[in-house]
Scaffold this motif. Structure first.
Motif, short mmCIF file in Angstrom:
data_model
loop_
_atom_site.label_atom_id
_atom_site.label_comp_id
_atom_site.label_asym_id
_atom_site.label_seq_id
_atom_site.Cartn_x
_atom_site.Cartn_y
_atom_site.Cartn_z
N PHE A 29 0.83 -1.20 0.00
CA PHE A 29 0.00 0.00 0.00
C PHE A 29 0.86 1.26 0.00
N TYR A 30 0.40 2.25 -0.73
CA TYR A 30 0.90 3.62 -0.58
C TYR A 30 0.14 4.25 0.58
N GLN A 31 0.73 5.29 1.16
CA GLN A 31 0.05 6.06 2.19
C GLN A 31 0.25 7.54 1.91
N PHE A 32 -0.82 8.29 2.06
CA PHE A 32 -0.78 9.74 1.88
C PHE A 32 -1.19 10.36 3.21
N PRO A 35 -1.60 16.57 7.52
CA PRO A 35 -2.14 17.24 8.71
C PRO A 35 -3.22 18.24 8.29
N VAL A 36 -4.34 18.24 9.00
CA VAL A 36 -5.41 19.19 8.69
C VAL A 36 -5.60 20.20 9.80
N GLN A 37 -4.87 20.02 10.89
CA GLN A 37 -4.88 20.98 11.99
C GLN A 37 -3.59 20.80 12.79
N GLY A 38 -2.92 21.91 13.10
CA GLY A 38 -1.74 21.85 13.95
C GLY A 38 -0.52 21.27 13.26
N ILE A 39 0.34 20.57 14.05
CA ILE A 39 1.62 20.07 13.59
C ILE A 39 1.68 18.55 13.72
N CYS A 40 2.22 17.90 12.69
CA CYS A 40 2.46 16.47 12.70
C CYS A 40 3.97 16.24 12.58
N HIS A 41 4.54 15.53 13.54
CA HIS A 41 5.96 15.18 13.51
C HIS A 41 6.07 13.78 12.91
N PHE A 42 6.67 13.71 11.73
CA PHE A 42 6.65 12.47 10.94
C PHE A 42 8.08 12.02 10.67
N THR A 43 8.31 10.73 10.75
CA THR A 43 9.61 10.15 10.42
C THR A 43 9.41 9.07 9.36
N MET A 44 10.16 9.18 8.26
CA MET A 44 10.06 8.19 7.18
C MET A 44 11.46 7.80 6.76
N HIS A 52 3.08 20.87 8.55
CA HIS A 52 2.06 21.82 8.96
C HIS A 52 0.76 21.50 8.21
N GLU A 53 -0.29 22.24 8.50
CA GLU A 53 -1.59 22.03 7.87
C GLU A 53 -1.47 22.06 6.35
N GLY A 54 -1.94 21.01 5.71
CA GLY A 54 -1.92 20.93 4.25
C GLY A 54 -0.64 20.37 3.66
N ASP A 55 0.40 20.16 4.49
CA ASP A 55 1.66 19.60 3.99
C ASP A 55 1.53 18.09 3.85
N GLY A 56 1.19 17.63 2.67
CA GLY A 56 1.01 16.21 2.43
C GLY A 56 2.34 15.51 2.16
N LEU A 57 2.42 14.26 2.59
CA LEU A 57 3.64 13.48 2.40
C LEU A 57 3.24 12.08 1.94
N VAL A 58 3.87 11.61 0.85
CA VAL A 58 3.56 10.30 0.27
C VAL A 58 4.57 9.27 0.78
N GLN A 59 4.05 8.13 1.26
CA GLN A 59 4.90 7.02 1.65
C GLN A 59 4.70 5.87 0.66
N HIS A 60 5.78 5.43 0.03
CA HIS A 60 5.71 4.33 -0.92
C HIS A 60 5.69 3.00 -0.17
N PRO A 61 5.22 1.93 -0.82
CA PRO A 61 5.21 0.61 -0.16
C PRO A 61 6.60 0.25 0.35
N GLY A 62 6.64 -0.25 1.58
CA GLY A 62 7.89 -0.67 2.17
C GLY A 62 8.63 0.39 2.95
N ALA A 63 8.22 1.66 2.83
CA ALA A 63 8.90 2.74 3.55
C ALA A 63 8.50 2.70 5.03
N GLU A 64 9.47 2.58 5.91
CA GLU A 64 9.16 2.57 7.34
C GLU A 64 8.84 3.99 7.79
N HIS A 65 7.80 4.14 8.61
CA HIS A 65 7.38 5.46 9.03
C HIS A 65 6.62 5.40 10.35
N TYR A 66 6.54 6.53 11.01
CA TYR A 66 5.73 6.69 12.22
C TYR A 66 5.54 8.17 12.45
N LEU A 67 4.60 8.53 13.34
CA LEU A 67 4.29 9.94 13.57
C LEU A 67 3.81 10.16 14.99
#
Length: 269
Positions: A29-32, A35-44, A52-67
């Motif tokens: 699976f891909y993941q998109f 954040p729609v409010q406030g701040i999201c701290h993301f590691t990929m 920040h709000e509206g800053d979208g980030l795409v994760q490709h299959p197999g990419a390790e991530h957490y938030l």
């Protein structure tokens, strides 16, 4: 706070109020993540992102991530299968997206609420309704991730002239014969000889409604006839037309006709 709803090809998720998760990946699976409010701290893949709000980030299959989220923050996540957003240029085409994507957070939040409401209240015996909502989400992602320009001119410009489409006419004939049964987008698009996405767009352009709305129109018109001309009970009519329950029939009939089935029968219309 968490909210999650799944279909065959995707998952819609919303996390809020200091939500966090553990490192993980999705093999198919891909993941998109947006954040729609406030701040999201993301590691990929060991890279930190402060979204920040509206800053979208795409994760490709197999990419390790957490938030993890700040207080009073929220994030919308859409996961989709690798083959879900393929264009019409071959089944083996691997989709490629820019890693960073900007989305309007208010628009995405509004759409998310609509999508999840539609999916939560879709009856199990109405796969067409759920599939239409799924296609709405995936089409929204296609335009966002590929760019809307890739879809310009896909529909034939017919001006003010109505042109018969023999492929869609076959679909309509099938629906008129089978409207009391459960039908799927796969069945209808196969009859039309089109991809799911192209079929949905062409059907709406051809009829002015979605396939599910057209199916309901056929069922309600038959219900009117039966309520006027037969002594069958409302429950029997509901069952004969493929509604999952008498309450679903009651709700849809009232929405379309403006009267309940009982009121319609008593009115003698």
């Amino acid at each position: 706070m968490e909210m999650s709803i799944r279909t065959d090809r995707m998952e819609l998720f919303k996390g809020a109020d200091s939500f966090s998760n553990q490192p993980h990946n999705h093999r198919h699976f891909y993941q998109f993540t947006v954040p729609v409010q406030g701040i999201c701290h993301f590691t990929m893949d060991n890279r930190p992102f402060r979204l920040h709000e509206g800053d979208g980030l795409v994760q490709h299959p197999g990419a390790e991530h957490y938030l993890h989220l700040d207080d009073a923050s929220s994030v919308i996540i859409i996961k989709f299968r690798q083959d879900a957003l393929q264009l019409d240029n071959g089944p083996n085409t691997r989709p490629e997206f820019a890693e960073r994507q900007w989305m309007n957070p208010l628009d995405l939040s509004r759409r998310f609420q609509h999508w999840t409401t539609e999916l939560m209240f879709t009856e199990e015996k109405e796969p067409l309704a759920a599939q239409e909502t799924e296609i709405q989400v995936l089409h929204y992602l296609k335009e966002a991730l590929y760019g809307s320009s890739m879809f310009d001119g896909k529909l034939e410009n017919r001006g003010n002239h109505f042109v018969r489409d023999v492929h869609l006419d076959r679909v309509l004939e099938y629906m008129h014969e089978c409207y009391s049964s459960a039908v799927s987008i796969e069945e209808l698009s196969a009859i039309a000889g089109q991809s799911r996405y192209h079929f949905m767009r062409m059907f709406h352009a051809y009829t002015g409604v979605t396939p599910y709305q057209y199916l309901l129109r056929l069922r309600i018109e038959d219900a009117r006839i039966q309520l006027r001309n037969s002594s069958a009970s409302i429950a029997e009519i509901s069952c004969s037309l493929g509604f999952s329950s008498a309450s679903q029939f009651h709700r849809i009939f009232l929405k379309v006709v403006g009267l309940t089935p009982g009121e319609f029968r008593r009115s003698g219309r």
